[in-house]
Design a protein around this motif. Structure first.
Motif, short mmCIF file in Angstrom:
data_model
loop_
_atom_site.label_atom_id
_atom_site.label_comp_id
_atom_site.label_asym_id
_atom_site.label_seq_id
_atom_site.Cartn_x
_atom_site.Cartn_y
_atom_site.Cartn_z
N PHE A 29 6.33 -31.10 -7.56
CA PHE A 29 7.01 -29.83 -8.33
C PHE A 29 6.39 -28.71 -9.01
N HIS A 30 5.01 -28.59 -9.74
CA HIS A 30 4.61 -27.85 -10.16
C HIS A 30 3.44 -27.31 -8.91
N MET A 31 2.73 -27.68 -8.41
CA MET A 31 2.09 -27.58 -7.30
C MET A 31 2.22 -27.26 -6.35
N ARG A 56 -7.40 -42.26 -23.52
CA ARG A 56 -6.39 -41.93 -23.06
C ARG A 56 -5.47 -41.51 -22.52
N GLN A 57 -4.57 -42.23 -24.07
CA GLN A 57 -3.04 -42.21 -24.08
C GLN A 57 -3.43 -40.68 -24.93
N PRO A 58 -3.34 -40.56 -26.29
CA PRO A 58 -3.21 -39.53 -26.74
C PRO A 58 -3.34 -38.18 -25.51
N MET A 59 -4.46 -38.12 -25.10
CA MET A 59 -5.18 -37.16 -23.56
C MET A 59 -3.39 -37.02 -22.84
N PHE A 60 -2.81 -38.27 -22.27
CA PHE A 60 -2.17 -37.91 -21.74
C PHE A 60 -0.74 -37.50 -21.84
N LEU A 61 -0.71 -38.25 -23.35
CA LEU A 61 1.09 -37.68 -23.54
C LEU A 61 0.27 -36.28 -24.27
N ILE A 62 -0.55 -35.79 -24.57
CA ILE A 62 -0.65 -33.30 -24.55
C ILE A 62 -0.57 -33.65 -23.34
N SER A 63 -0.76 -33.83 -22.38
CA SER A 63 -0.70 -33.34 -21.11
C SER A 63 0.79 -33.29 -20.42
N ILE A 64 1.73 -34.61 -20.23
CA ILE A 64 2.69 -33.95 -20.24
C ILE A 64 3.91 -33.51 -21.05
N LEU A 65 3.58 -32.98 -22.38
CA LEU A 65 3.68 -32.32 -23.28
C LEU A 65 4.02 -30.95 -22.80
N LEU A 66 2.87 -30.80 -22.09
CA LEU A 66 2.42 -29.35 -22.00
C LEU A 66 3.53 -28.61 -20.13
N GLN A 67 3.24 -29.77 -19.34
CA GLN A 67 4.30 -29.73 -18.42
C GLN A 67 5.43 -28.84 -18.95
N GLY A 68 5.48 -30.33 -19.69
CA GLY A 68 8.16 -30.07 -19.79
C GLY A 68 7.52 -28.60 -20.57
N LEU A 69 7.25 -28.46 -22.05
CA LEU A 69 7.23 -27.19 -22.97
C LEU A 69 6.77 -26.12 -22.44
N PHE A 70 6.10 -25.96 -20.89
CA PHE A 70 5.68 -24.77 -20.75
C PHE A 70 6.70 -24.28 -19.58
N GLY A 71 6.82 -25.35 -18.34
CA GLY A 71 7.01 -25.16 -17.26
C GLY A 71 9.05 -24.69 -17.44
N VAL A 72 9.34 -25.09 -18.96
CA VAL A 72 10.48 -24.78 -19.23
C VAL A 72 11.23 -23.38 -19.45
N VAL A 73 9.16 -23.01 -20.69
CA VAL A 73 9.46 -21.40 -21.40
C VAL A 73 9.43 -20.54 -19.81
N ILE A 74 8.54 -21.20 -19.17
CA ILE A 74 8.29 -20.33 -17.26
C ILE A 74 9.42 -20.07 -17.11
N ALA A 75 11.04 -20.57 -17.32
CA ALA A 75 12.01 -19.87 -16.81
C ALA A 75 12.79 -19.03 -17.36
N PHE A 76 12.09 -18.32 -18.83
CA PHE A 76 12.53 -16.96 -19.05
C PHE A 76 11.62 -16.28 -19.62
N CYS A 130 -0.25 -21.01 -15.03
CA CYS A 130 -1.91 -22.02 -15.76
C CYS A 130 -1.72 -23.05 -16.52
N VAL A 131 -0.83 -22.64 -17.89
CA VAL A 131 -1.13 -23.75 -19.06
C VAL A 131 -0.73 -25.24 -18.38
N VAL A 132 0.78 -25.11 -16.95
CA VAL A 132 1.53 -26.05 -16.90
C VAL A 132 0.28 -26.99 -16.38
N GLY A 133 -0.15 -26.19 -15.07
CA GLY A 133 -1.50 -26.83 -14.72
C GLY A 133 -2.90 -27.28 -15.20
N ALA A 134 -3.42 -26.56 -16.26
CA ALA A 134 -4.03 -27.79 -17.43
C ALA A 134 -3.43 -29.02 -17.20
N GLY A 135 -2.16 -28.62 -17.48
CA GLY A 135 -1.30 -30.31 -17.93
C GLY A 135 -1.49 -30.73 -16.68
#
Length: 637
Positions: free
Chosen positions: A134-136, A262-282, A294-299
């Motif tokens: 979806f993001h890609m 691996r684990q903490p950085m994976f969790l940060i990645s999915i948080l960035l996708q969800g948080l900034f992905g929803v913010v984009i809608a507004f 751009c931030v979502v892409g980093a996640g």
């Protein structure tokens, strides 16, 4: 397989002129025909060889071989020193050093190479991959071209009773085909309606009061932010900025996951996708949209490269392609779902929420996603490694022998690798440069086809559905092809085919959209297979201490070409064939370079930058090297 020590003692608890070592010997004798065999030699022969040819190498502790094949070959063939040329290719390690990653394969065998624990892990890694498309690619469906024309409501002041057709006929010029111009209008004048009707308007200008779109058109990025005419290029630029986010993610999350985990950085990645992905809608402005994308892409980049590490480091050598490509299959399924989702939800803001909000449902990963045991060992976190290994063994209904578990107690810690090791160490330099270019070519042709879904002349939703289906088939096929033909041949051939198909598309006439679409679908199949192979191949070529750094560097190369891909489409204004010619030429070069890489099928993952030299050397023996007089020595053994 056991060998003889320096003084002839079995399994090598011996003392010799090279220091106290626990050794066994693996030598590759190469005869006059260039045929290599795996043999064991007596202490005296090895000492003679060392005196004549240089130092031979030993490996610490006991190393399990791949079954009786090597042993029977060793017993069946006998050569005497002096009749052949010899080249030993085993890493040297003092007994005081840390357990090597080749030995860590024993722990994976003990807990099960692909048991219930690993399957559950792969399932956890698949869920974010399902949402990645979806993001890609989702922006493609938010930027669909719609009919538009300049807002010429100024004439209503002098002609309030004009019909829409009369208004357009009086205020808009026509192009050579007789259609109304979309980006220009007649300049407003201070005259009455009868004068305008009688004499017409002649002077034109760019749209000064905005644009009008079909009233039935749901809000899209194009209609809400007027991404038409002079602003049309912003659509491709915004996709490039998203790709820049992928690049930043590769730069950031690769090294950080090697250092922090691996684990903490994976969790940060999915948080960035969800948080900034929803913010984009507004967001109220398109430039804010691009910044948050751009931030979502980093996640997204973080989840992609960390998924690769976790999937490969928890399974055995024979299961690595399966583990990696199953998660890729979920991405392909996500592409098919994207076609239906975007068809049913035409409002871009609602579509953005629908594609991003599900990420928040993965919050439970904090408690269930495991850290890589391999990474824990390389960082000296032995007790944590033991806990996760024992949990994995328990889940798989297996038991780790206590004596094997005790080998996880290192006296010294493995030296951390760095980005510079990828270029300073000769055996890694070639791999790094070729794999980086391979990822560059993979990404260029993959996104060159994926982002051009509207350019082949067919319905974009059906085309996307076909792209998703063929991508799923490609990833499934790769699971088997990589095992049958190996990594090198698969990577090279698929990349070459991807490029050649794009070059053929350049010769397809515009009035043949079906032919162009069919070729594009075939090209998407080979490009997807090539990209999937690159993930498996890169993970096997780089050692654990810098695996994420190496894969991150390759991912950076891919993101650079991803940034370039949308911008290359801007060259269509000079000639329609230019973009596809570029998308086709680069993969052809990359495919030929892949033949210079070593084969990694069945090779255990290396731990550090020293161990990888041995792995790469021993993996360079191709199938022809184990065939003499037309007889396959491996099968006969």
């Amino acid at each position: 397989m056991s060998g003889r020590g320096l003084n002839g003692s079995k399994d090598g608890d011996s003392t010799g002129s090279w220091g106290e070592m626990k050794c066994w010997y693996e030598a590759w004798p190469i005869n006059e025909k260039g045929i290599a065999h795996n043999l064991d030699y007596s202490s005296q022969s090895l000492q003679n060889y060392a005196a004549l040819r240089g130092v031979f190498y030993c490996q610490v502790h006991y190393k399990q071989m791949a079954g009786a094949k090597s042993r029977s070959e060793m017993e069946r063939l006998e050569y005497r020193l002096g009749e052949h040329q010899f080249q030993p290719v085993v890493m040297c390690s003092l007994a005081t050093e840390v357990v090597t990653m080749a030995e860590f394969g024993d722990f994976i065998s003990a807990i099960g190479e692909f048991g219930l624990y690993q399957k559950f892990l792969i399932l956890l890694l698949c869920l974010p991959q399902f949402l990645t498309p979806f993001h890609m690619i989702g922006q493609v469906f938010m930027l669909v071209d719609v009919p538009h024309h300049c807002d010429t409501s100024w004439i209503r002041a002098v002609g309030p009773n004009l019909t829409e057709e009369e208004q357009l006929n009086l205020t808009l010029p026509r192009d050579v085909d007789g259609a109304y111009e979309q980006c220009s209008m007649y300049s407003p004048v201070d005259r009455d309606l009868s004068s305008i009707v009688a004499y017409g308007l002649n002077k034109t200008e760019k749209c000064s009061s905005g644009w009008l779109y079909p009233s039935a058109q749901p809000p899209s990025l194009v209609t809400e932010f007027d991404l038409v005419c002079d602003k049309k290029d912003l659509t491709d630029i915004s996709q490039s900025i998203y790709m820049m986010g992928l690049l930043l993610g590769a730069i950031t999350f690769g090294p950080l996951s090697d250092r922090i985990g691996r684990q903490p950085m994976f969790l940060i990645s999915i948080l960035l996708q969800g948080l900034f992905g929803v913010v984009i809608a507004f967001v109220p402005h398109f430039y804010m949209y691009m910044a948050f994308r751009c931030v979502v892409g980093a996640g997204v980049s973080g989840t992609l490269i960390i998924t690769l590490a976790l999937a490969t480091e928890w399974v055995g050598a024979s299961s690595r392609p399966k583990a990696v490509l199953i998660s890729h299959c979920c991405s392909a399924i996500g592409q098919m779902v994207l076609a239906g989702l975007s068809y049913g939800i035409r409002h871009w803001r609602l579509l953005e929420i629908a594609g991003s909000a599900p990420m928040f449902a993965l919050f439970f990963y904090i408690w269930v996603l495991p850290e890589s045991a391999r990474w824990l060992v390389t960082k000296g976190k032995i007790e944590e490694a033991k806990k996760v290994l024992q949990k994995a063994a328990s889940t798989n209904k297996r038991t780790i022998p206590p004596e094997l578990l005790e080998q996880l107690e290192p006296e010294t810690q493995t030296k951390s690798g760095s980005l510079l090791d990828l270029f300073w160490k000769k055996h890694l330099r070639k791999v790094t440069l070729i794999m980086s270019f391979t990822w560059f070519a993979d990404s260029l042709v993959y996104y060159g086809l994926s982002l051009n879904v509207t350019g082949f002349g067919m319905d974009i939703y059906l085309t996307q559905l076909a792209f998703g289906a063929v991508e799923l088939l490609a990833r499934i096929a790769c699971i088997f092809v990589l095992q049958w033909f190996g990594r090198k041949k698969t990577q090279a051939v698929l990349l070459l085919l991807s490029g050649l198909i794009c070059l053929v598309i350049t010769g397809i006439p515009e009035d043949q959209p079906v032919a162009a679409t069919v070729l594009a679908i075939i090209g998407k199949f080979t490009a997807t297979g090539s990209f999937s192979t690159s993930y498996v191949y890169a993970a096997e070529l780089f050692p654990t201490v810098i695996r994420q750094t190496g894969v991150g560097l390759c991912s950076m190369s891919a993101r650079v070409s991803g940034i370039m891909a949308p911008l290359i489409f801007l060259l269509e204004q000079y000639h329609q064939a230019i973009p596809m010619a570029i998308f086709g030429s680069v993969p052809v070069v990359g495919g030929m370079l892949c033949f210079l890489l070593p084969e990694t099928r069945g090779i255990e993952l290396a731990d550090n930058t020293q161990a990888v030299a041995s792995h790469l050397s021993s993996s360079t023996l191709s199938k022809k090297d184990t065939t003499e007089n037309g007889v396959d020595l491996e099968k006969n053994s």
